[in-house]
Write a protein that holds these residues in place. Structure first.
Motif, PDB file in Angstrom:
ATOM      1  N   LYS A   1       0.834  -1.209   0.000  1.00  0.00           N
ATOM      2  CA  LYS A   1       0.000   0.000   0.000  1.00  0.00           C
ATOM      3  C   LYS A   1       0.863   1.252   0.000  1.00  0.00           C
ATOM      4  N   SER A   2       1.935   1.231   0.750  1.00  0.00           N
ATOM      5  CA  SER A   2       2.849   2.366   0.792  1.00  0.00           C
ATOM      6  C   SER A   2       3.469   2.603  -0.583  1.00  0.00           C
ATOM      7  N   GLN A   3       3.938   1.535  -1.218  1.00  0.00           N
ATOM      8  CA  GLN A   3       4.541   1.662  -2.539  1.00  0.00           C
ATOM      9  C   GLN A   3       3.507   2.126  -3.560  1.00  0.00           C
ATOM     10  N   LEU A   4       2.303   1.624  -3.449  1.00  0.00           N
ATOM     11  CA  LEU A   4       1.235   2.039  -4.358  1.00  0.00           C
ATOM     12  C   LEU A   4       0.928   3.518  -4.185  1.00  0.00           C
ATOM     13  N   SER A   5       0.884   3.978  -2.955  1.00  0.00           N
ATOM     14  CA  SER A   5       0.639   5.393  -2.679  1.00  0.00           C
ATOM     15  C   SER A   5       1.765   6.248  -3.256  1.00  0.00           C
ATOM     16  N   GLU A   6       3.004   5.805  -3.045  1.00  0.00           N
ATOM     17  CA  GLU A   6       4.146   6.549  -3.587  1.00  0.00           C
ATOM     18  C   GLU A   6       4.095   6.567  -5.113  1.00  0.00           C
ATOM     19  N   ALA A   7       3.734   5.446  -5.715  1.00  0.00           N
ATOM     20  CA  ALA A   7       3.655   5.383  -7.172  1.00  0.00           C
ATOM     21  C   ALA A   7       2.567   6.322  -7.698  1.00  0.00           C
TER      22      ALA A   7
END
Length: 184
Positions: free
Chosen positions: A79-85
């Motif tokens: 979720k963190s990586q998705l948010s950053e992306a």
């Protein structure tokens, strides 16, 4: 029923509900052997098997909890990586919009510069053609006026300096009469 009870009473005088002594001793001995076998051999094995199953179940639960915790950490990381992306994508879209607007502004500016250059070149060419047309017209008007003046005066006006003075004076008079006509 009476006959069966009377037969038993006649046999030994013993009560049929009370067992014989040797049966009682053998029964008690067998009971203690079963208790001993169950208590000393089977009970520890049963307890050992139950303990192993308990440990296996507890180990499985611990593994499941660990796997669940790891899955939760992985999900949080995802979720963190998705948010950053998503944020990166939004930033890149905004940069692209800005660059597009900048390119459009530069192209408009270049088009305006090119349009000004074309207009200036056209004006310069028109001015040059106008000056050529005016010079050609002066030469023709001068030649015609010298020819006409020569016929009126009756003498040849071949002298170039004289021709030029006459033509200049005639054109000045013509321009002044045009200026006076426009002023009215």
């Amino acid at each position: 029923m009476i006959t069966a009870a009377s037969l038993l009473a006649a046999e030994g005088g013993n009560n049929p509900l009370i067992p014989h002594t040797y049966e009682l001793v053998v029964g008690i001995f067998a009971f203690f052997v079963v208790v001993l076998v169950v208590g000393k051999i089977l009970t520890p094995r049963i307890q050992k098997t139950l303990a192993e199953r308990t440990e296996l179940i507890e180990g499985g639960l611990k593994k499941a909890e660990d796997a669940q915790a790891e899955a939760k950490q992985t999900l949080d990381a995802y979720k963190s990586q998705l948010s950053e992306a998503r944020q990166e994508a939004a930033r890149l879209r905004e940069e692209a919009r800005e660059q597009g607007a900048q390119i459009i502004a530069e192209m408009k500016e270049q088009a305006q510069v090119e349009a000004r250059r074309i207009v200036e070149n056209a004006q310069a060419q028109i001015e040059q053609e106008r000056a050529q047309a005016l010079a050609s017209l002066r030469a023709e008007v001068g030649a015609l006026s010298v020819d006409l003046a020569g016929r009126v005066v009756g003498e040849s006006l071949e002298d170039e300096a004289r021709q030029r003075r006459i033509v200049d004076r005639f054109l000045e008079e013509l321009e002044s009469s045009n200026a006076a006509g426009k002023a009215l």
